[in-house]
Design an enzyme around this catalytic site. Structure first.
Site, PDB file in Angstrom:
ATOM      1  N   LYS A   1       1.264  -0.976  15.470  1.00 49.15           N
ATOM      2  CA  LYS A   1       2.685  -1.038  15.834  1.00 49.15           C
ATOM      3  C   LYS A   1       3.097  -2.304  16.598  1.00 49.15           C
ATOM      4  O   LYS A   1       4.287  -2.592  16.724  1.00 49.15           O
ATOM      5  CB  LYS A   1       3.057   0.190  16.688  1.00 49.15           C
ATOM      6  CG  LYS A   1       2.983   1.498  15.914  1.00 49.15           C
ATOM      7  CD  LYS A   1       4.011   1.544  14.808  1.00 49.15           C
ATOM      8  CE  LYS A   1       3.836   2.706  13.883  1.00 49.15           C
ATOM      9  NZ  LYS A   1       4.162   2.423  12.497  1.00 49.15           N
TER      10      LYS A   1
ATOM     11  N   HIS B   1       0.830  -1.209   0.000  1.00 46.53           N
ATOM     12  CA  HIS B   1       0.000   0.000   0.000  1.00 46.53           C
ATOM     13  C   HIS B   1       0.864   1.258   0.000  1.00 46.53           C
ATOM     14  O   HIS B   1       1.835   1.353   0.737  1.00 46.53           O
ATOM     15  CB  HIS B   1      -0.904   0.013   1.245  1.00 46.53           C
ATOM     16  CG  HIS B   1      -2.032  -0.960   1.151  1.00 46.53           C
ATOM     17  ND1 HIS B   1      -3.165  -0.859   1.903  1.00 46.53           N
ATOM     18  CD2 HIS B   1      -2.209  -2.052   0.375  1.00 46.53           C
ATOM     19  CE1 HIS B   1      -3.991  -1.846   1.589  1.00 46.53           C
ATOM     20  NE2 HIS B   1      -3.418  -2.595   0.677  1.00 46.53           N
TER      21      HIS B   1
ATOM     22  N   TYR C   1       3.908   6.152  10.504  1.00 44.63           N
ATOM     23  CA  TYR C   1       3.037   5.047  10.096  1.00 44.63           C
ATOM     24  C   TYR C   1       3.822   3.991   9.316  1.00 44.63           C
ATOM     25  O   TYR C   1       3.645   2.795   9.531  1.00 44.63           O
ATOM     26  CB  TYR C   1       1.892   5.612   9.253  1.00 44.63           C
ATOM     27  CG  TYR C   1       0.780   4.629   9.006  1.00 44.63           C
ATOM     28  CD1 TYR C   1      -0.224   4.424   9.956  1.00 44.63           C
ATOM     29  CD2 TYR C   1       0.716   3.890   7.822  1.00 44.63           C
ATOM     30  CE1 TYR C   1      -1.240   3.516   9.743  1.00 44.63           C
ATOM     31  CE2 TYR C   1      -0.307   2.981   7.597  1.00 44.63           C
ATOM     32  CZ  TYR C   1      -1.277   2.797   8.555  1.00 44.63           C
ATOM     33  OH  TYR C   1      -2.291   1.895   8.352  1.00 44.63           O
TER      34      TYR C   1
ATOM     35  N   TYR D   1      -9.320   4.904   7.871  1.00 42.12           N
ATOM     36  CA  TYR D   1      -9.482   5.197   9.300  1.00 42.12           C
ATOM     37  C   TYR D   1     -10.586   6.251   9.397  1.00 42.12           C
ATOM     38  O   TYR D   1     -10.436   7.347   8.851  1.00 42.12           O
ATOM     39  CB  TYR D   1      -8.187   5.767   9.888  1.00 42.12           C
ATOM     40  CG  TYR D   1      -7.069   4.757  10.028  1.00 42.12           C
ATOM     41  CD1 TYR D   1      -6.245   4.438   8.958  1.00 42.12           C
ATOM     42  CD2 TYR D   1      -6.834   4.125  11.257  1.00 42.12           C
ATOM     43  CE1 TYR D   1      -5.215   3.526   9.097  1.00 42.12           C
ATOM     44  CE2 TYR D   1      -5.790   3.208  11.403  1.00 42.12           C
ATOM     45  CZ  TYR D   1      -4.991   2.910  10.322  1.00 42.12           C
ATOM     46  OH  TYR D   1      -3.973   1.997  10.458  1.00 42.12           O
TER      47      TYR D   1
ATOM     48  N   PRO E   1      -3.967  -0.662  19.370  1.00 43.32           N
ATOM     49  CA  PRO E   1      -3.720  -1.117  18.000  1.00 43.32           C
ATOM     50  C   PRO E   1      -3.773  -0.043  16.909  1.00 43.32           C
ATOM     51  O   PRO E   1      -3.261  -0.278  15.808  1.00 43.32           O
ATOM     52  CB  PRO E   1      -4.818  -2.162  17.759  1.00 43.32           C
ATOM     53  CG  PRO E   1      -5.858  -1.882  18.778  1.00 43.32           C
ATOM     54  CD  PRO E   1      -5.166  -1.291  19.951  1.00 43.32           C
TER      55      PRO E   1
HETATM   56  P1  FAD Z   1       2.742 -13.122  21.003  1.00 48.31           P
HETATM   57  O1  FAD Z   1       2.348 -13.077  19.576  1.00 48.31           O
HETATM   58  O2  FAD Z   1       1.693 -12.954  22.033  1.00 48.31           O
HETATM   59  O3  FAD Z   1       3.493 -14.494  21.224  1.00 48.31           O
HETATM   60  C1  FAD Z   1       3.763 -15.026  22.505  1.00 48.31           C
HETATM   61  C2  FAD Z   1       3.774 -16.532  22.412  1.00 48.31           C
HETATM   62  O4  FAD Z   1       4.131 -17.057  23.673  1.00 48.31           O
HETATM   63  C3  FAD Z   1       2.407 -17.094  22.087  1.00 48.31           C
HETATM   64  O5  FAD Z   1       2.514 -18.018  21.020  1.00 48.31           O
HETATM   65  C4  FAD Z   1       1.954 -17.760  23.380  1.00 48.31           C
HETATM   66  O6  FAD Z   1       1.114 -18.874  23.146  1.00 48.31           O
HETATM   67  C5  FAD Z   1       3.282 -18.137  24.000  1.00 48.31           C
HETATM   68  N1  FAD Z   1       3.266 -18.252  25.467  1.00 48.31           N
HETATM   69  C6  FAD Z   1       2.628 -17.458  26.348  1.00 48.31           C
HETATM   70  N2  FAD Z   1       2.860 -17.876  27.601  1.00 48.31           N
HETATM   71  C7  FAD Z   1       3.665 -18.954  27.506  1.00 48.31           C
HETATM   72  C8  FAD Z   1       4.234 -19.823  28.467  1.00 48.31           C
HETATM   73  N3  FAD Z   1       4.024 -19.659  29.762  1.00 48.31           N
HETATM   74  N4  FAD Z   1       4.993 -20.830  28.020  1.00 48.31           N
HETATM   75  C9  FAD Z   1       5.223 -21.005  26.692  1.00 48.31           C
HETATM   76  N5  FAD Z   1       4.699 -20.216  25.741  1.00 48.31           N
HETATM   77  C10 FAD Z   1       3.937 -19.202  26.149  1.00 48.31           C
HETATM   78  N6  FAD Z   1      -1.128  -5.569  16.629  1.00 48.31           N
HETATM   79  C11 FAD Z   1      -1.252  -4.770  15.597  1.00 48.31           C
HETATM   80  O7  FAD Z   1      -0.271  -4.109  15.259  1.00 48.31           O
HETATM   81  N7  FAD Z   1      -2.450  -4.696  14.905  1.00 48.31           N
HETATM   82  C12 FAD Z   1      -3.533  -5.458  15.260  1.00 48.31           C
HETATM   83  O8  FAD Z   1      -4.583  -5.392  14.620  1.00 48.31           O
HETATM   84  C13 FAD Z   1      -3.428  -6.319  16.347  1.00 48.31           C
HETATM   85  N8  FAD Z   1      -4.462  -7.101  16.727  1.00 48.31           N
HETATM   86  C14 FAD Z   1      -4.311  -7.916  17.812  1.00 48.31           C
HETATM   87  C15 FAD Z   1      -5.375  -8.716  18.222  1.00 48.31           C
HETATM   88  C16 FAD Z   1      -5.255  -9.548  19.355  1.00 48.31           C
HETATM   89  C17 FAD Z   1      -6.428 -10.393  19.802  1.00 48.31           C
HETATM   90  C18 FAD Z   1      -4.018  -9.561  20.069  1.00 48.31           C
HETATM   91  C19 FAD Z   1      -3.872 -10.430  21.303  1.00 48.31           C
HETATM   92  C20 FAD Z   1      -2.966  -8.781  19.635  1.00 48.31           C
HETATM   93  C21 FAD Z   1      -3.086  -7.949  18.513  1.00 48.31           C
HETATM   94  N9  FAD Z   1      -2.036  -7.147  18.064  1.00 48.31           N
HETATM   95  C22 FAD Z   1      -2.181  -6.339  17.017  1.00 48.31           C
HETATM   96  C23 FAD Z   1      -0.754  -7.156  18.689  1.00 48.31           C
HETATM   97  C24 FAD Z   1       0.226  -8.080  17.977  1.00 48.31           C
HETATM   98  O9  FAD Z   1      -0.464  -9.199  17.496  1.00 48.31           O
HETATM   99  C25 FAD Z   1       1.300  -8.402  18.984  1.00 48.31           C
HETATM  100  O10 FAD Z   1       1.979  -7.182  19.280  1.00 48.31           O
HETATM  101  C26 FAD Z   1       2.293  -9.478  18.531  1.00 48.31           C
HETATM  102  O11 FAD Z   1       1.666 -10.722  18.458  1.00 48.31           O
HETATM  103  C27 FAD Z   1       3.462  -9.545  19.517  1.00 48.31           C
HETATM  104  O12 FAD Z   1       4.257 -10.653  19.243  1.00 48.31           O
HETATM  105  P2  FAD Z   1       5.017 -11.441  20.413  1.00 48.31           P
HETATM  106  O13 FAD Z   1       5.771 -12.517  19.726  1.00 48.31           O
HETATM  107  O14 FAD Z   1       5.716 -10.468  21.271  1.00 48.31           O
HETATM  108  O15 FAD Z   1       3.859 -12.038  21.324  1.00 48.31           O
HETATM  109  C1  DHB Z   2      -4.690  -3.517  10.907  1.00 55.19           C
HETATM  110  C2  DHB Z   2      -4.748  -3.307  12.250  1.00 55.19           C
HETATM  111  C3  DHB Z   2      -4.471  -2.055  12.749  1.00 55.19           C
HETATM  112  O1  DHB Z   2      -4.494  -1.823  14.075  1.00 55.19           O
HETATM  113  C4  DHB Z   2      -4.150  -1.010  11.922  1.00 55.19           C
HETATM  114  O2  DHB Z   2      -3.933   0.217  12.438  1.00 55.19           O
HETATM  115  C5  DHB Z   2      -4.068  -1.229  10.569  1.00 55.19           C
HETATM  116  C6  DHB Z   2      -4.337  -2.504  10.061  1.00 55.19           C
HETATM  117  C7  DHB Z   2      -5.014  -4.856  10.359  1.00 55.19           C
HETATM  118  O3  DHB Z   2      -5.359  -5.736  11.151  1.00 55.19           O
HETATM  119  O4  DHB Z   2      -4.972  -5.016   9.131  1.00 55.19           O
END
Ligand code: FAD
Ligand code: DHB
Length: 396
Positions: free
Chosen positions: A301, A76, A389, A205, A297
């Protein structure tokens, strides 16, 4: 008898942070084991983020896990800000000297990273339980866990806490060490995945008197839509009809609405929170990604910050194993936090600009509209949005 194995870096969590760290370490010749409490299928289907910054895409391609991303993602060049019944395009690419953002679902990134690790003979232990971390204030940390009912121990040099916000690593750091910054926003997002083509080729947005809405996508046939809702919202109050009605109302422009209804594949509520712990290290335990910080969200980021953290951590660990000492490891927390706070600020700014604040009068709304008006008509203000962004540079 507890079975003991040994590795160099024990990584807790197979999210984007843990898996990418394991892959980058492998490329640098450093051994690791990833411990994950969910199944492979579960993590490969978990619906979360979808928007990748330019730097995230560049890194995934550079480190050899970007083949499918290059083929299947949607690049995009702009976004739309919609308010007062009109849309205004922000040309991200023109304002940033050529930068873009990319739509590619987080669970697709996960699939690519899992495949890369398993193809290279890497160890990811799925469905482990009772993970606990020990002795990380000295030179010989240990991780204990259960696998198929048996107790196991992993001896290592370092532990990477990549276990997300609800993981165990952050809480294993002794009380009083971490400074915690925590803020709950007074609203949440209802997210839906629909089998409908996107309403527009670029993200929209919307600022609306009924609340914020975001129109994004996963593919040319699947849309991802978010609606501002209350933090304690019950999904039962959101039958499909109400979701479509609300999306139609918030998307509405003077020129009508181009929204095609179709099957809703998934629904969920995401809380809105700003959270940071400082420092992100305690001796030989390093926190990365959501284990150390959460952003609201708006602005997408979360995933991108997790990637930026492990890029720095992998370099610092590689430098240590190459005989260049602990210098980069000691600077890990400060290096990451500088970028994290800037992303936290940007996410806060976009959130407060676009959401309706419960209980507040019309003054805030008028101020938001005045700022949006300025934003879309001032090159300086649009450039600041576009730079943040598409992703601030990695500064290490
Ligand atoms: P995570 O992806 O949470 O990975 C952590 C891993 O550790 C998981 O697989 C979990 O199962 C595992 N774990 C946890 N505890 C234990 C344990 N005790 N032992 C072993 N394993 C364990 N960000 C955006 O930018 N845009 C979005 O639209 C957005 N939507 C989201 C929607 C949801 C429902 C959630 C929860 C988050 C969203 N986020 C979004 C945030 C983004 O997905 C996270 O910032 C990203 O996943 C971070 O990655 P991570 O690897 O740090 O953590
Ligand atoms: C998406 C999520 C966001 O929070 C955002 O600002 C832009 C895109 C997405 O899930 O595609």
């Amino acid at each position: 008898m507890v079975q003991t194995a040994r590795t160099q870096v024990a990584i807790i969590g197979a999210g984007p942070a843990g898996l990418l760290l394991a892959h980058l370490l492998h490329l640098a010749g450093v051994r690791s084991v990833v411990l994950e409490n969910r199944s492979q299928q579960y993590i490969e289907e978990r619906i979360r983020a979808g928007l990748l910054e330019q730097g995230t895409v560049d890194l995934l391609i550079e480190c050899g896990v970007g083949e499918r991303l290059k083929r299947e993602s949607l690049v995009h060049h702009g976004i739309e800000l919609r308010f007062g019944g009109r849309g205004h395009r922000i040309d991200l690419t023109a304002l940033t000297g050529g930068r873009t953002v990319t739509i590619y679902a987080q669970h697709e990134v996960i699939k690519d990273l899992v495949k890369a690790r398993l193809d290279a003979g890497g160890e990811i232990r799925f469905e482990v339980s009772d993970v606990s971390v020990h002795d990380f204030s000295g030179p010989t940390p240990r991780v204990r866990y259960r696998e198929s009912g048996a107790e196991r121990e992993l001896a290592c040099d370092f532990i990477a806490g990549c276990d997300g916000f609800h993981g165990i690593c952050r809480e294993s750091i002794p009380a009083g060490v971490l400074t915690v910054y925590d803020h709950h926003y007074p609203f949440a997002w209802l997210g839906v995945l629909t089998e409908t083509p996107p309403v527009s080729p670029e993200l929209i947005y919307t600022h609306h008197e009924r609340g914020f809405a975001l129109f994004t996508m996963r593919t040319t046939r699947v849309s991802r839509l978010y609606l501002q809702c209350t933090p304690d919202e019950d999904l039962a109050n959101w039958p499909d009809d109400r979701i479509w009605e609300e999306l139609r109302a918030r998307l509405g422009t003077d020129g009508g609405v181009n929204l095609r209804e179709g099957p809703i594949l998934q629904k969920g509520i995401t809380a809105m929170r700003g959270f940071v712990v400082e420092p992100m290290q305690y001796h030989r335990l390093f926190l990365a990604g959501d284990a150390a910080h959460i952003v609201p969200p708006t602005g997408a980021k979360g995933l991108n910050l997790a990637v930026a953290d492990v890029r720095i951590l992998a370099r610092a660990l590689a430098a240590h194993y190459a005989g260049r000492g602990m210098d980069l490891l000691e600077r890990y927390s400060a290096t990451c936090l500088r970028r994290i706070w800037r992303a936290q600020r940007f996410s806060w700014w976009m959130t407060t600009l676009l959401h309706r604040f419960p209980g507040e009068g019309p003054l805030r709304t008028r101020l938001q509209l005045a700022e949006l008006d300025y934003l879309v008509h001032s090159k300086a203000a649009s450039t600041a949005l576009a730079e943040n962004y598409t992703g601030l540079p990695f500064d290490d």
